[in-house]
Scaffold this motif. Structure first.
Motif, PDB file in Angstrom:
ATOM      1  N   CYS A  29      63.577  43.936  14.656  1.00 30.29           N
ATOM      2  CA  CYS A  29      64.995  44.165  14.984  1.00 30.29           C
ATOM      3  C   CYS A  29      65.868  43.952  13.757  1.00 30.29           C
ATOM      4  O   CYS A  29      66.140  42.796  13.385  1.00 30.29           O
ATOM      5  CB  CYS A  29      65.455  43.136  16.003  1.00 30.29           C
ATOM      6  SG  CYS A  29      65.120  43.564  17.671  1.00 30.29           S
ATOM      7  N   GLY A  64      70.812  46.237  19.216  1.00 33.38           N
ATOM      8  CA  GLY A  64      70.980  45.151  20.181  1.00 33.38           C
ATOM      9  C   GLY A  64      71.881  44.043  19.662  1.00 33.38           C
ATOM     10  O   GLY A  64      72.870  44.296  18.962  1.00 33.38           O
ATOM     11  N   PHE A  65      71.524  42.811  20.017  1.00 30.99           N
ATOM     12  CA  PHE A  65      72.354  41.664  19.610  1.00 30.99           C
ATOM     13  C   PHE A  65      72.294  41.449  18.102  1.00 30.99           C
ATOM     14  O   PHE A  65      73.318  41.270  17.460  1.00 30.99           O
ATOM     15  CB  PHE A  65      71.892  40.398  20.333  1.00 30.99           C
ATOM     16  CG  PHE A  65      72.152  40.427  21.813  1.00 30.99           C
ATOM     17  CD1 PHE A  65      73.429  40.613  22.306  1.00 30.99           C
ATOM     18  CD2 PHE A  65      71.110  40.285  22.717  1.00 30.99           C
ATOM     19  CE1 PHE A  65      73.679  40.641  23.677  1.00 30.99           C
ATOM     20  CE2 PHE A  65      71.344  40.306  24.085  1.00 30.99           C
ATOM     21  CZ  PHE A  65      72.624  40.485  24.561  1.00 30.99           C
ATOM     22  N   PHE A  66      71.070  41.450  17.558  1.00 26.37           N
ATOM     23  CA  PHE A  66      70.943  41.240  16.115  1.00 26.37           C
ATOM     24  C   PHE A  66      71.711  42.310  15.335  1.00 26.37           C
ATOM     25  O   PHE A  66      72.239  42.052  14.262  1.00 26.37           O
ATOM     26  CB  PHE A  66      69.478  41.299  15.679  1.00 26.37           C
ATOM     27  CG  PHE A  66      68.657  40.092  16.038  1.00 26.37           C
ATOM     28  CD1 PHE A  66      69.082  38.813  15.711  1.00 26.37           C
ATOM     29  CD2 PHE A  66      67.436  40.228  16.685  1.00 26.37           C
ATOM     30  CE1 PHE A  66      68.316  37.695  16.030  1.00 26.37           C
ATOM     31  CE2 PHE A  66      66.660  39.126  17.008  1.00 26.37           C
ATOM     32  CZ  PHE A  66      67.102  37.854  16.680  1.00 26.37           C
ATOM     33  N   ALA A  67      71.725  43.521  15.868  1.00 24.73           N
ATOM     34  CA  ALA A  67      72.349  44.652  15.165  1.00 24.73           C
ATOM     35  C   ALA A  67      73.845  44.754  15.435  1.00 24.73           C
ATOM     36  O   ALA A  67      74.494  45.676  14.945  1.00 24.73           O
ATOM     37  CB  ALA A  67      71.667  45.953  15.572  1.00 24.73           C
ATOM     38  N   ILE A  97      68.269  49.445  21.955  1.00 24.74           N
ATOM     39  CA  ILE A  97      68.381  48.342  22.912  1.00 24.74           C
ATOM     40  C   ILE A  97      69.612  48.602  23.778  1.00 24.74           C
ATOM     41  O   ILE A  97      70.718  48.799  23.260  1.00 24.74           O
ATOM     42  CB  ILE A  97      68.516  46.977  22.202  1.00 24.74           C
ATOM     43  CG1 ILE A  97      67.286  46.729  21.317  1.00 24.74           C
ATOM     44  CG2 ILE A  97      68.665  45.851  23.222  1.00 24.74           C
ATOM     45  CD1 ILE A  97      67.317  45.417  20.545  1.00 24.74           C
ATOM     46  N   GLU A 122      64.651  49.577  24.838  1.00 30.90           N
ATOM     47  CA  GLU A 122      64.466  48.264  25.447  1.00 30.90           C
ATOM     48  C   GLU A 122      65.709  48.020  26.288  1.00 30.90           C
ATOM     49  O   GLU A 122      66.830  48.199  25.799  1.00 30.90           O
ATOM     50  CB  GLU A 122      64.340  47.227  24.338  1.00 30.90           C
ATOM     51  CG  GLU A 122      64.315  45.815  24.851  1.00 30.90           C
ATOM     52  CD  GLU A 122      64.317  44.814  23.701  1.00 30.90           C
ATOM     53  OE1 GLU A 122      63.792  45.148  22.616  1.00 30.90           O
ATOM     54  OE2 GLU A 122      64.858  43.721  23.881  1.00 30.90           O
ATOM     55  N   TYR A 154      63.669  43.858  28.680  1.00 36.30           N
ATOM     56  CA  TYR A 154      64.091  42.690  27.891  1.00 36.30           C
ATOM     57  C   TYR A 154      64.437  41.589  28.881  1.00 36.30           C
ATOM     58  O   TYR A 154      65.473  41.619  29.533  1.00 36.30           O
ATOM     59  CB  TYR A 154      65.283  43.078  27.024  1.00 36.30           C
ATOM     60  CG  TYR A 154      65.845  41.974  26.146  1.00 36.30           C
ATOM     61  CD1 TYR A 154      65.086  40.870  25.781  1.00 36.30           C
ATOM     62  CD2 TYR A 154      67.150  42.065  25.673  1.00 36.30           C
ATOM     63  CE1 TYR A 154      65.610  39.879  24.975  1.00 36.30           C
ATOM     64  CE2 TYR A 154      67.684  41.081  24.858  1.00 36.30           C
ATOM     65  CZ  TYR A 154      66.911  39.988  24.517  1.00 36.30           C
ATOM     66  OH  TYR A 154      67.440  39.004  23.716  1.00 36.30           O
ATOM     67  N   LYS A 181      59.617  42.633  26.477  1.00 38.36           N
ATOM     68  CA  LYS A 181      59.886  41.608  25.474  1.00 38.36           C
ATOM     69  C   LYS A 181      60.224  40.360  26.275  1.00 38.36           C
ATOM     70  O   LYS A 181      61.296  40.267  26.898  1.00 38.36           O
ATOM     71  CB  LYS A 181      61.045  41.974  24.559  1.00 38.36           C
ATOM     72  CG  LYS A 181      61.270  40.827  23.584  1.00 38.36           C
ATOM     73  CD  LYS A 181      62.573  40.817  22.890  1.00 38.36           C
ATOM     74  CE  LYS A 181      62.720  39.468  22.190  1.00 38.36           C
ATOM     75  NZ  LYS A 181      63.938  39.347  21.430  1.00 38.36           N
ATOM     76  N   TYR A 224      57.392  41.975  19.085  1.00 37.33           N
ATOM     77  CA  TYR A 224      58.399  42.985  19.417  1.00 37.33           C
ATOM     78  C   TYR A 224      59.776  42.328  19.552  1.00 37.33           C
ATOM     79  O   TYR A 224      59.941  41.352  20.282  1.00 37.33           O
ATOM     80  CB  TYR A 224      58.022  43.648  20.753  1.00 37.33           C
ATOM     81  CG  TYR A 224      58.966  44.739  21.174  1.00 37.33           C
ATOM     82  CD1 TYR A 224      58.657  46.077  20.970  1.00 37.33           C
ATOM     83  CD2 TYR A 224      60.186  44.431  21.761  1.00 37.33           C
ATOM     84  CE1 TYR A 224      59.547  47.072  21.335  1.00 37.33           C
ATOM     85  CE2 TYR A 224      61.074  45.417  22.124  1.00 37.33           C
ATOM     86  CZ  TYR A 224      60.743  46.735  21.914  1.00 37.33           C
ATOM     87  OH  TYR A 224      61.627  47.713  22.274  1.00 37.33           O
ATOM     88  N   GLY A 225      60.746  42.895  18.841  1.00 32.06           N
ATOM     89  CA  GLY A 225      62.121  42.474  19.061  1.00 32.06           C
ATOM     90  C   GLY A 225      62.486  41.165  18.393  1.00 32.06           C
ATOM     91  O   GLY A 225      63.312  40.413  18.913  1.00 32.06           O
ATOM     92  N   TYR A 282      73.238  34.910  20.439  1.00 37.19           N
ATOM     93  CA  TYR A 282      72.791  35.093  19.053  1.00 37.19           C
ATOM     94  C   TYR A 282      73.901  34.819  18.040  1.00 37.19           C
ATOM     95  O   TYR A 282      73.664  34.744  16.838  1.00 37.19           O
ATOM     96  CB  TYR A 282      72.324  36.538  18.841  1.00 37.19           C
ATOM     97  CG  TYR A 282      71.048  36.877  19.569  1.00 37.19           C
ATOM     98  CD1 TYR A 282      71.005  36.975  20.952  1.00 37.19           C
ATOM     99  CD2 TYR A 282      69.874  37.108  18.877  1.00 37.19           C
ATOM    100  CE1 TYR A 282      69.833  37.279  21.628  1.00 37.19           C
ATOM    101  CE2 TYR A 282      68.693  37.423  19.535  1.00 37.19           C
ATOM    102  CZ  TYR A 282      68.685  37.501  20.910  1.00 37.19           C
ATOM    103  OH  TYR A 282      67.529  37.791  21.573  1.00 37.19           O
TER     104      TYR A 282
HETATM  105  N1  LIG Z   1      67.347  40.433  21.484  1.00 38.96           N
HETATM  106  C1  LIG Z   1      67.266  41.093  20.259  1.00 38.96           C
HETATM  107  C2  LIG Z   1      66.054  41.772  20.215  1.00 38.96           C
HETATM  108  C3  LIG Z   1      65.472  42.102  21.468  1.00 38.96           C
HETATM  109  O1  LIG Z   1      64.379  42.553  21.509  1.00 38.96           O
HETATM  110  C4  LIG Z   1      68.419  42.012  20.068  1.00 38.96           C
HETATM  111  O2  LIG Z   1      69.064  42.326  21.048  1.00 38.96           O
HETATM  112  O3  LIG Z   1      68.670  42.401  18.938  1.00 38.96           O
END
Ligand SMILES: N[C@@H](CC=O)C(=O)O
Length: 329
Positions: A29, A64-67, A97, A122, A154, A181, A224-225, A282
């Motif tokens: 991710c 997703g959250f990281f991005a 995601i 995901e 997820y 995940k 994964y993830g 996060y």
């Molecule tokens: N939770 C993380 C990765 C999930 O797989 C995200 O959202 O970036």
């Protein structure tokens, strides 16, 4: 409504055969590089994606959250995915995601990335309103048949509701659901879920700390993830080497290599896992992760408001010292 139109098909019913062959190794991710005025740094994103391919990522899980995908307008979200698809240029499979409360918006987004050539999505269960197993199963009954993407569930307390293993098995009735995940921060929960659903689904325990044993002894196949391969810097080649050994079932040879990574795991736990566990989010980890990316010559820039944009100079120096002491830089 888009959701009622005929589904497009990409992998569709072949999704599980695809997963058996391809959902292995490192599905990482990435963070999203931003400019100083908090816009997408397209050149930086392209630079990073080349680096991720070079590092040995088997796939990317983006948006997703990281991005910071949760903090983009719809237009920005679409542009971000366009750049990712263009930069990856078919070199590795892409998963988006989906963090939506609206099933309709989720379907629209999945159709969009499908048109860009993404392999999968995901999906986190909605963080509002749908708070029972039956609600979550209904949500997936609604969205799963309307996309040709391969779907990974997820499962995480970050959503506000962790549905049961029984619910996972009910959702797994859809042939395009290929994996989970399992972000419950419990390796034993991942193993228990794999024992019940591992014949149909690829269950990922996303904590690299358990990966050698998980892959060699408990049927783990994919990290994964998460971000270990991206963040471990000079340890990347050892991570890849012990992974190959563990996936081949050779724990005896994998373990001494894996144990060398303990110091970097400690930093990862402190910066990331500890903060997610403490806050259910996060956000607190993001300025650290962005600084960490930059210390490894990856592009990152600031975090978008309203999250704290950057570490202080002192915090950044301390992180640099920790990474150096752990042998990552
Ligand atoms: N939770 C993380 C990765 C999930 O797989 C995200 O959202 O970036």
């Amino acid at each position: 409504m888009t959701a009622t139109t005929k589904p497009t098909t990409q992998l569709g019913p072949d999704a599980r055969a695809w997963a058996a062959e391809n959902l292995k190794g490192f599905y990482m991710c990435p963070l999203t590089p931003l400019t100083d005025d908090f816009e997408l740094d397209e050149e930086g994103l392209r630079h990073n994606i080349d680096a991720f391919v070079e590092m040995g990522c088997a796939g990317l899980v983006v948006g997703g959250f990281f991005a910071e995908g949760w903090n983009m307008t719809l237009a920005e979200w679409r542009r971000y995915h366009e750049v990712v698809a263009d930069a990856a240029a078919g070199r590795l499979p892409l998963f988006t995601i989906i963090l939506e409360s609206s099933a309709y918006q989720a379907i629209e987004k999945m159709r969009y990335v499908e048109s860009l050539g993404f392999t999968g999505a995901e999906i986190m269960n909605p963080s509002v309103q749908l708070k029972t197993d039956d609600d979550v199963v209904s949500y997936f009954e609604f969205v799963a048949p309307k996309t040709g993407l391969a779907l990974v569930l997820y499962r995480t307390p970050v959503s506000g509701f962790v549905y049961s293993h029984d619910a996972v098995l009910r959702i797994a009735e859809h042939p395009n659901v290929i994996g989970v995940k399992n972000g419950t921060l419990s390796w034993t929960d991942s193993i228990a879920l794999r024992r019940r659903g591992g014949d149909r689904l690829v269950i990922s325990e996303p904590n690299e700390r358990y990966w050698a044993h998980d892959a060699a002894l408990f049927g783990g196949r994919v990290l994964y993830g998460e971000l270990s391969l991206l963040l471990y810097g000079k340890w990347r080649s050892d991570l890849r080497r012990y992974t190959d050994l563990a996936l081949a079932g050779d724990l005896e040879k994998a373990l001494p290599l894996s144990e060398k990574l303990d110091p970097i795991r400690q930093v990862y736990d402190e910066v990331l896992i500890g903060r997610i566990a403490a806050t259910g989010s996060y956000v607190a980890a993001m300025p650290y992760l962005k600084a960490w990316f930059e210390l490894l010559d990856l592009r990152a820039g600031p975090v978008r408001p309203p999250v704290a944009a950057r570490l202080s100079a002192a915090e950044r120096d301390l992180l640099g010292q920790q990474l150096e002491a752990a042998g990552a830089i």
